[in-house]
Scaffold this motif. Structure first.
Motif, short mmCIF file in Angstrom:
data_model
loop_
_atom_site.label_atom_id
_atom_site.label_comp_id
_atom_site.label_asym_id
_atom_site.label_seq_id
_atom_site.Cartn_x
_atom_site.Cartn_y
_atom_site.Cartn_z
N ASP A 55 -36.30 41.27 -13.51
CA ASP A 55 -36.43 40.10 -12.65
C ASP A 55 -36.49 38.83 -13.50
OD1 ASP A 55 -36.46 41.40 -10.19
OD2 ASP A 55 -38.65 41.56 -10.12
N GLU A 56 -37.32 38.87 -14.54
CA GLU A 56 -37.52 37.68 -15.37
C GLU A 56 -36.22 37.22 -16.01
OE1 GLU A 56 -40.22 36.06 -19.12
OE2 GLU A 56 -40.63 38.03 -18.23
N ASN A 57 -35.45 38.13 -16.57
CA ASN A 57 -34.20 37.75 -17.24
C ASN A 57 -33.14 37.27 -16.26
OD1 ASN A 57 -35.08 38.21 -19.87
ND2 ASN A 57 -34.48 40.36 -19.85
N ARG A 58 -33.12 37.89 -15.08
CA ARG A 58 -32.14 37.44 -14.09
C ARG A 58 -32.42 36.01 -13.66
NH1 ARG A 58 -29.66 34.92 -10.99
NH2 ARG A 58 -28.55 35.58 -9.13
N TRP A 59 -33.69 35.72 -13.37
CA TRP A 59 -34.04 34.40 -12.86
C TRP A 59 -34.16 33.35 -13.98
CZ3 TRP A 59 -33.26 33.18 -8.04
CH2 TRP A 59 -33.13 34.23 -7.13
N LYS A 60 -34.23 33.81 -15.21
CA LYS A 60 -34.17 32.90 -16.34
C LYS A 60 -32.81 32.19 -16.37
CE LYS A 60 -34.67 32.84 -21.40
NZ LYS A 60 -34.96 33.70 -22.59
N ASP A 61 -31.76 32.94 -16.10
CA ASP A 61 -30.42 32.35 -16.03
C ASP A 61 -30.32 31.36 -14.88
OD1 ASP A 61 -29.61 33.86 -18.18
OD2 ASP A 61 -28.70 35.44 -16.97
N PHE A 62 -30.98 31.68 -13.77
CA PHE A 62 -30.92 30.82 -12.59
C PHE A 62 -31.59 29.47 -12.85
CE2 PHE A 62 -32.92 29.11 -8.78
CZ PHE A 62 -31.87 29.06 -7.89
N VAL A 63 -32.83 29.47 -13.38
CA VAL A 63 -33.52 28.20 -13.59
C VAL A 63 -32.78 27.34 -14.61
CG1 VAL A 63 -35.79 29.05 -12.89
CG2 VAL A 63 -35.14 29.18 -15.30
N LYS A 64 -32.16 27.98 -15.57
CA LYS A 64 -31.36 27.25 -16.55
C LYS A 64 -30.18 26.57 -15.86
CE LYS A 64 -28.80 27.82 -20.89
NZ LYS A 64 -28.36 28.79 -21.94
N GLU A 65 -29.56 27.29 -14.94
CA GLU A 65 -28.40 26.76 -14.23
C GLU A 65 -28.76 25.54 -13.38
OE1 GLU A 65 -24.60 26.22 -12.82
OE2 GLU A 65 -25.25 27.55 -14.45
N VAL A 66 -29.94 25.55 -12.76
CA VAL A 66 -30.33 24.41 -11.91
C VAL A 66 -31.11 23.35 -12.69
CG1 VAL A 66 -30.30 25.76 -9.77
CG2 VAL A 66 -32.44 25.60 -11.10
N GLY A 67 -31.28 23.54 -13.98
CA GLY A 67 -31.91 22.52 -14.82
C GLY A 67 -33.42 22.47 -14.74
N LEU A 68 -34.05 23.61 -14.47
CA LEU A 68 -35.51 23.66 -14.39
C LEU A 68 -36.07 24.47 -15.56
CD1 LEU A 68 -35.97 24.31 -10.56
CD2 LEU A 68 -36.23 22.14 -11.78
N SER A 69 -37.35 24.32 -15.82
CA SER A 69 -37.98 25.00 -16.94
C SER A 69 -38.26 26.47 -16.59
CB SER A 69 -39.30 24.33 -17.32
OG SER A 69 -40.29 24.61 -16.35
N GLU A 70 -38.47 27.27 -17.62
CA GLU A 70 -38.76 28.68 -17.40
C GLU A 70 -40.10 28.90 -16.71
OE1 GLU A 70 -38.22 30.97 -20.96
OE2 GLU A 70 -36.16 30.27 -21.25
N ALA A 71 -40.90 27.85 -16.63
CA ALA A 71 -42.18 27.95 -15.91
C ALA A 71 -41.95 28.21 -14.42
CB ALA A 71 -42.98 26.66 -16.09
N LYS A 72 -40.73 27.96 -13.94
CA LYS A 72 -40.41 28.14 -12.52
C LYS A 72 -39.90 29.56 -12.21
CE LYS A 72 -41.15 23.78 -11.39
NZ LYS A 72 -42.24 23.38 -10.47
N ILE A 73 -39.77 30.39 -13.23
CA ILE A 73 -39.20 31.73 -13.02
C ILE A 73 -40.01 32.54 -12.01
CG2 ILE A 73 -38.78 33.97 -14.11
CD1 ILE A 73 -37.85 32.47 -16.60
N GLN A 74 -41.32 32.57 -12.16
CA GLN A 74 -42.15 33.39 -11.27
C GLN A 74 -42.07 32.90 -9.83
OE1 GLN A 74 -43.59 36.32 -12.28
NE2 GLN A 74 -43.75 36.58 -10.06
N ILE A 75 -41.97 31.59 -9.64
CA ILE A 75 -41.80 31.04 -8.28
C ILE A 75 -40.51 31.59 -7.69
CG2 ILE A 75 -41.34 28.93 -6.96
CD1 ILE A 75 -43.16 27.45 -8.91
N CYS A 76 -39.45 31.61 -8.48
CA CYS A 76 -38.16 32.12 -8.01
C CYS A 76 -38.27 33.58 -7.61
CB CYS A 76 -37.10 31.97 -9.10
SG CYS A 76 -36.66 30.27 -9.48
N ILE A 77 -38.92 34.38 -8.44
CA ILE A 77 -39.07 35.80 -8.15
C ILE A 77 -39.85 36.01 -6.87
CG2 ILE A 77 -40.10 37.96 -8.96
CD1 ILE A 77 -39.54 36.97 -11.84
N ASP A 78 -40.97 35.29 -6.74
CA ASP A 78 -41.82 35.43 -5.56
C ASP A 78 -41.06 35.06 -4.28
OD1 ASP A 78 -43.88 36.21 -7.20
OD2 ASP A 78 -44.90 34.25 -7.19
N GLU A 79 -40.34 33.95 -4.32
CA GLU A 79 -39.61 33.51 -3.14
C GLU A 79 -38.43 34.42 -2.83
OE1 GLU A 79 -40.41 31.28 -0.95
OE2 GLU A 79 -42.21 30.66 -2.05
#
Length: 208
Positions: A55-79
């Protein structure tokens, strides 16, 4: 004659990212739904649904794509997990089909292992409607509907133990529908983005 009906989970049995489920993440990140969906598709990787990517590696690519920090990864996973919401109308329809002994019900679906485990744990009543041997989820079998080799579709035919044209595959992706047709399955396109569920279920009932 249809003997086996295989359902996609996201977008047919459950609301997912492509059927309105992206709104929670859009709100949490302060981005538009269009931005969320565009980035989600761009960073989508078959490896995630085959349990080859966390989950973490998948959403790491996502936050990078939208220009957000990796601190937002867990929010992405939860949502992302929260985006899977049961569609009550489909559940009622499945319960109706379960009472009809003419059909065996199953799943042919792409989900990462975390979502697969979550859905099984949270919705045992739904999975009790499916034949256990026909609950074919990508992360659990190491195959994906995105693969070009059609192996997951062929596995579904093998496990169904019927002819391909005796299987009805229900999915909200036209790309997946075309693949299922190419291996001989009958299909029903669940166009949840553009049609009300009641109309889609009525059409499915008529096809049966």
């Amino acid at each position: 004659m249809i003997k086996v009906i295989l359902f996609d989970l996201g977008g047919v049995v459950f609301k997912d990212f492509f059927s309105g489920g992206e709104t929670g993440l859009a709100k949490a990140l302060g981005l538009s739904s269009k931005t969320i969906l565009t980035a989600y598709v761009k960073t989508d990787a078959p490896a995630y649904c085959k349990n080859e990517l966390t989950d973490e590696n998948r959403w790491k690519d996502f936050v990078k794509e939208v220009g957000l920090s990796e601190a937002k990864i867990q929010i992405c996973i939860d949502e992302y997990y929260k985006s899977y919401q049961l569609l009550p109308e489909t559940l009622t329809f499945l319960e109706h089909l379960k009472k009809d002994n003419n059909y065996k019900l199953g799943v042919l679906s792409d989900q990462p292992i975390g979502i697969a485990n979550y859905l099984r744990e949270e919705y045992p009543n739904v999975f009790s409607l499916f034949d256990p041997t026909l609950a074919i989820i990508s992360a659990e079998v190491g195959l994906s509907k995105k693969d070009s080799n059609f192996k997951i579709y062929k596995l579904a035919i093998e496990k169904s133990q019927v002819y391909p044209n005796e299987i009805l595959f229900v999915d909200d992706s036209m790309h997946n529908i075309q693949k299922a047709k190419s291996v001989g399955m009958k299909t029903y396109y669940f166009d949840i983005e553009n049609q009300p569920i009641s109309k889609l279920l009525k059409g499915l009932k008529e096809k049966l």
